[in-house]
Design a protein around this motif. Structure first.
Motif, PDB file in Angstrom:
ATOM      1  N   ALA A 372     -81.905  74.398  26.105  1.00 21.83           N
ATOM      2  CA  ALA A 372     -82.465  75.698  26.485  1.00 21.83           C
ATOM      3  C   ALA A 372     -81.875  76.179  27.802  1.00 21.83           C
ATOM      4  CB  ALA A 372     -83.988  75.597  26.583  1.00 21.83           C
ATOM      5  N   LEU A 373     -81.672  75.264  28.761  1.00 20.67           N
ATOM      6  CA  LEU A 373     -81.094  75.648  30.051  1.00 20.67           C
ATOM      7  C   LEU A 373     -79.653  76.128  29.893  1.00 20.67           C
ATOM      8  CD1 LEU A 373     -81.386  75.710  33.171  1.00 20.67           C
ATOM      9  CD2 LEU A 373     -80.480  73.371  33.176  1.00 20.67           C
ATOM     10  N   VAL A 374     -78.863  75.383  29.123  1.00 17.94           N
ATOM     11  CA  VAL A 374     -77.458  75.765  28.916  1.00 17.94           C
ATOM     12  C   VAL A 374     -77.354  77.117  28.235  1.00 17.94           C
ATOM     13  CG1 VAL A 374     -75.346  75.170  27.652  1.00 17.94           C
ATOM     14  CG2 VAL A 374     -76.584  73.402  28.911  1.00 17.94           C
ATOM     15  N   LEU A 375     -78.182  77.339  27.219  1.00 16.11           N
ATOM     16  CA  LEU A 375     -78.144  78.625  26.529  1.00 16.11           C
ATOM     17  C   LEU A 375     -78.669  79.755  27.408  1.00 16.11           C
ATOM     18  CD1 LEU A 375     -79.235  77.590  22.920  1.00 16.11           C
ATOM     19  CD2 LEU A 375     -76.968  78.293  23.692  1.00 16.11           C
ATOM     20  N   THR A 376     -79.567  79.435  28.338  1.00 21.25           N
ATOM     21  CA  THR A 376     -80.020  80.454  29.293  1.00 21.25           C
ATOM     22  C   THR A 376     -78.852  80.938  30.144  1.00 21.25           C
ATOM     23  OG1 THR A 376     -82.202  79.444  29.414  1.00 21.25           O
ATOM     24  CG2 THR A 376     -81.616  80.941  31.186  1.00 21.25           C
ATOM     25  N   TYR A 377     -77.964  80.004  30.510  1.00 19.10           N
ATOM     26  CA  TYR A 377     -76.794  80.373  31.300  1.00 19.10           C
ATOM     27  C   TYR A 377     -75.721  81.072  30.464  1.00 19.10           C
ATOM     28  CZ  TYR A 377     -78.399  77.362  35.158  1.00 19.10           C
ATOM     29  OH  TYR A 377     -79.107  76.804  36.192  1.00 19.10           O
ATOM     30  N   THR A 378     -75.482  80.547  29.260  1.00 16.83           N
ATOM     31  CA  THR A 378     -74.296  80.979  28.501  1.00 16.83           C
ATOM     32  C   THR A 378     -74.574  82.041  27.449  1.00 16.83           C
ATOM     33  OG1 THR A 378     -74.587  79.140  26.932  1.00 16.83           O
ATOM     34  CG2 THR A 378     -73.185  78.743  28.870  1.00 16.83           C
ATOM     35  N   GLU A 379     -75.680  81.904  26.723  1.00 19.54           N
ATOM     36  CA  GLU A 379     -75.999  82.833  25.632  1.00 19.54           C
ATOM     37  C   GLU A 379     -77.443  83.281  25.757  1.00 19.54           C
ATOM     38  OE1 GLU A 379     -73.914  83.994  23.444  1.00 19.54           O
ATOM     39  OE2 GLU A 379     -72.197  82.735  23.961  1.00 19.54           O
ATOM     40  N   PRO A 380     -77.768  84.041  26.799  1.00 10.90           N
ATOM     41  CA  PRO A 380     -79.175  84.373  27.026  1.00 10.90           C
ATOM     42  C   PRO A 380     -79.813  85.164  25.898  1.00 10.90           C
ATOM     43  CG  PRO A 380     -77.741  85.702  28.415  1.00 10.90           C
ATOM     44  CD  PRO A 380     -76.878  84.648  27.798  1.00 10.90           C
ATOM     45  N   ASN A 381     -79.029  85.905  25.146  1.00 11.29           N
ATOM     46  CA  ASN A 381     -79.609  86.749  24.098  1.00 11.29           C
ATOM     47  C   ASN A 381     -79.835  86.006  22.786  1.00 11.29           C
ATOM     48  OD1 ASN A 381     -79.657  89.042  25.728  1.00 11.29           O
ATOM     49  ND2 ASN A 381     -77.519  89.508  25.259  1.00 11.29           N
ATOM     50  N   THR A 382     -79.230  84.826  22.617  1.00 16.44           N
ATOM     51  CA  THR A 382     -79.352  84.109  21.353  1.00 16.44           C
ATOM     52  C   THR A 382     -80.794  83.689  21.095  1.00 16.44           C
ATOM     53  OG1 THR A 382     -77.096  83.296  21.516  1.00 16.44           O
ATOM     54  CG2 THR A 382     -78.567  82.116  20.032  1.00 16.44           C
ATOM     55  N   LEU A 383     -81.373  82.977  22.037  1.00 22.41           N
ATOM     56  CA  LEU A 383     -82.738  82.503  21.842  1.00 22.41           C
ATOM     57  C   LEU A 383     -83.756  83.627  22.004  1.00 22.41           C
ATOM     58  CD1 LEU A 383     -82.717  79.002  23.541  1.00 22.41           C
ATOM     59  CD2 LEU A 383     -82.741  79.537  21.122  1.00 22.41           C
ATOM     60  N   VAL A 384     -83.427  84.627  22.813  1.00 26.68           N
ATOM     61  CA  VAL A 384     -84.337  85.761  22.937  1.00 26.68           C
ATOM     62  C   VAL A 384     -84.479  86.449  21.589  1.00 26.68           C
ATOM     63  CG1 VAL A 384     -84.659  88.024  24.005  1.00 26.68           C
ATOM     64  CG2 VAL A 384     -83.883  86.105  25.386  1.00 26.68           C
ATOM     65  N   ARG A 385     -83.374  86.537  20.846  1.00 26.70           N
ATOM     66  CA  ARG A 385     -83.434  87.152  19.523  1.00 26.70           C
ATOM     67  C   ARG A 385     -84.251  86.291  18.560  1.00 26.70           C
ATOM     68  NH1 ARG A 385     -81.438  91.240  16.816  1.00 26.70           N
ATOM     69  NH2 ARG A 385     -80.812  91.079  14.633  1.00 26.70           N
ATOM     70  N   LEU A 386     -84.076  84.979  18.653  1.00 29.74           N
ATOM     71  CA  LEU A 386     -84.874  84.091  17.809  1.00 29.74           C
ATOM     72  C   LEU A 386     -86.363  84.209  18.119  1.00 29.74           C
ATOM     73  CD1 LEU A 386     -82.802  80.781  17.684  1.00 29.74           C
ATOM     74  CD2 LEU A 386     -83.247  82.342  15.789  1.00 29.74           C
ATOM     75  N   SER A 387     -86.689  84.508  19.370  1.00 30.67           N
ATOM     76  CA  SER A 387     -88.097  84.603  19.743  1.00 30.67           C
ATOM     77  C   SER A 387     -88.806  85.740  19.015  1.00 30.67           C
ATOM     78  CB  SER A 387     -88.239  84.802  21.256  1.00 30.67           C
ATOM     79  OG  SER A 387     -87.790  86.085  21.636  1.00 30.67           O
ATOM     80  N   LEU A 388     -88.056  86.694  18.490  1.00 32.75           N
ATOM     81  CA  LEU A 388     -88.661  87.787  17.743  1.00 32.75           C
ATOM     82  C   LEU A 388     -89.396  87.281  16.506  1.00 32.75           C
ATOM     83  CD1 LEU A 388     -85.744  90.412  17.881  1.00 32.75           C
ATOM     84  CD2 LEU A 388     -87.881  90.449  19.191  1.00 32.75           C
ATOM     85  N   ILE A 389     -88.900  86.188  15.916  1.00 37.19           N
ATOM     86  CA  ILE A 389     -89.526  85.691  14.694  1.00 37.19           C
ATOM     87  C   ILE A 389     -90.270  84.384  14.908  1.00 37.19           C
ATOM     88  CG2 ILE A 389     -87.790  86.780  13.231  1.00 37.19           C
ATOM     89  CD1 ILE A 389     -86.668  83.913  12.780  1.00 37.19           C
TER      90      ILE A 389
END
Length: 504
Positions: A372-389
């Motif tokens: 989660a930390l690495v993706l926060t730095y590198t792909e912040p929108n990836t998990l944010v989009r997943l949070s929609l569902i």
């Protein structure tokens, strides 16, 4: 932050010799009413309460009240469901929601599949809490601490005490968090209206006169969040919150079923605090107008930073930061426990070794937090989009878990078919931007399809043979649980939390 880590580490004192997964993941099933209350309140009161609730109040107004509606209804449902899940898990030695699914349907692979699905739904919450704490810390330090360093602090502090002390550490830190949250929000509820508007009367009069859209459905901006959306979202989320893996972790950590019933009655009082950031978000409309996009989430902190001395800003910021750390800790703990028991625990070398399962779970905690930390730095929108569902996706487990534990006729393939149909539909609706659909929450539409498919397949599809008796498969009334402590007064008894006399 130092005090937070110290509390988390002190929590394990006196329990260090107990090395099993149950002690680490559910506190040895020994937490009383107070610890369960602060722990479960901590899960519900996250950085969203400081950032998202104020931001929704700033952007839309009235629709944000769905948070109070669904949480209060969820606690009422939890009064019944919590003791039922606690009794079922205790009777069969289960420590996660995935254990319950595997045991109910007699298929270890199903527990593994649910663990993977739940991980996908929970990872976005870890990332969002890291992001939320980063925003808070950077803002209250007046930019002296960068977002990137704040993200790392959130990860390091949370991972440190979770790996060592598990659920018990999260409960202890929740006490500190709740003291600060209640104090700071109580102060802001009085200070902001008096400082900026000379009281609540002038403040509310101004909203009615200048911003009436914020006080009605669908709120400001034609969001589509009307009455139908409000009702269906509140209904869906109130069902989902009681089977959310983090909520179940709180249930299973309780000392008794009665502790959960008392907790269900006390938790709604905590919801009163949620009115504060919602109202202050609308107050920010007049004080810091023009916030757009992610900037609207800072509505509350703009009021704080602009009007209070630095030390007060720091205290309020710590409360908000802990509102990220506590739920993030429980999310990471639950992911680690699910994988340690239901995924890695299926490996023969780990299956009979609770100490090794615990070690595996701790390693998964570190891995999940790091990802989660690495993706926060590198792909912040990836998990944010997943949070929609994520929440609407978790809702699709409701029939498999709740219906399955009270109705023997729900079959394995019925539950799996319903989950597949509901999950596919909710993904399709959300990712094609059809949520809400016809003014109704997309997850509620998918859940209705889920239930219909599950019932149809269970009635007319294959019924796998299961020779186990009902009492082995289904959840029983905790009031009749043989492990339940006897009432010391022989003239009175307790059934489902209600006191009755023998001659009644």
């Amino acid at each position: 932050m130092v005090l937070t880590v110290a509390l988390g580490l002190l929590a394990v004192r006196g329990h260090g010799r107990t090395t099993g997964l149950a002690e680490w993941s559910v506190g040895g099933r020994s937490l009383g009413t107070v610890f369960i209350w602060v722990l479960m309140a901590g899960e519900g009161y996250t950085s969203f309460s400081y950032l998202g609730a104020a931001g929704w109040g700033y952007n839309y107004g009235a629709p944000v009240l769905y948070v109070i509606a669904y949480m209060s209804c969820g606690y009422a449902i939890g009064y019944v469901v919590g003791p039922m899940l606690w009794s079922y898990a205790r009777r069969h030695g289960l420590v996660t929601i995935t254990d319950m699914v595997a045991h109910r349907y007699g298929r270890p692979w199903l527990g593994t599949a649910v663990a993977i699905l739940a991980t996908v739904c929970l990872l976005p919450y870890i990332q969002l809490q890291i992001t939320g704490m980063g925003v808070v810390v950077s803002t209250i330090s007046y930019g002296a601490i960068s977002l990137n360093w704040a993200y790392f602090i959130a990860f390091a502090v949370t991972t440190g005490f979770v790996v060592v002390s598990g659920l018990r550490g999260s409960a202890w830190v929740s006490v500190l968090k709740d003291v600060l949250v209640i104090a700071t929000l109580g102060f802001l509820a009085v200070y902001v209206p008096l400082h900026y508007f000379d009281g609540y009367g002038p403040f509310l009069d101004r909203i009615v006169a200048e911003k009436p859209d914020w006080l009605t459905f669908t709120g400001h901006g034609g969001s589509g969040l009307g009455g139908s959306w409000f009702v269906t979202t509140s209904f869906l989320n109130s069902l989902t919150v009681v089977i959310f893996p983090t909520t179940v972790a709180g249930y299973l950590g309780a000392r008794s079923a009665d502790a959960l019933r008392r907790n269900a009655m006390l938790l709604p009082f905590y919801n009163v605090l949620l009115f504060v950031p919602m109202l202050l978000g609308m107050a920010a409309l007049f004080v810091v107008p023009g916030l757009t996009g992610p900037g609207s989430n800072l509505a509350l902190f703009k009021l704080v930073v602009d009007s209070l001395p630095a030390w007060a800003v720091g205290v309020i910021g710590v409360a908000a930061a802990l509102s990220s750390i506590v739920p993030m800790a429980v999310f990471m703990l639950v992911i680690g426990t699910m994988w340690g028991k239901s995924v890695l625990g299926t490996i023969p070398r780990l299956r009979e070794r609770p100490d090794r399962q615990k070690t595996a779970a701790q390693l998964v905690v570190v891995a999940a937090g790091t990802l989660a930390l690495v993706l926060t730095y590198t792909e912040p929108n990836t998990l944010v989009r997943l949070s929609l569902i994520s929440y609407e996706g978790m809702a699709q487990l409701v029939p498999m878990i709740l219906l399955g534990l009270v109705w023997r006729r729900l079959t394995l393939w019925g539950a799996v078919s319903g989950l597949a149909a509901g999950g596919a539909l909710v993904c399709g609706l959300v990712f094609t931007e059809n949520d809400p659909v016809w003014g109704v929450n997309a997850g509620a539409v998918a859940l209705a399809v889920n239930v219909l498919v599950a019932l149809a397949v269970s009635w007319w599809g294959p019924a796998p043979a299961d020779p186990r008796p009902d009492e082995e498969v289904l959840a029983s009334d905790p009031g009749r649980d043989p492990d339940r402590r006897r009432d010391p007064d022989p003239g009175r008894g307790v059934v489902s939390g209600a006191v009755y006399h023998r001659n009644d």
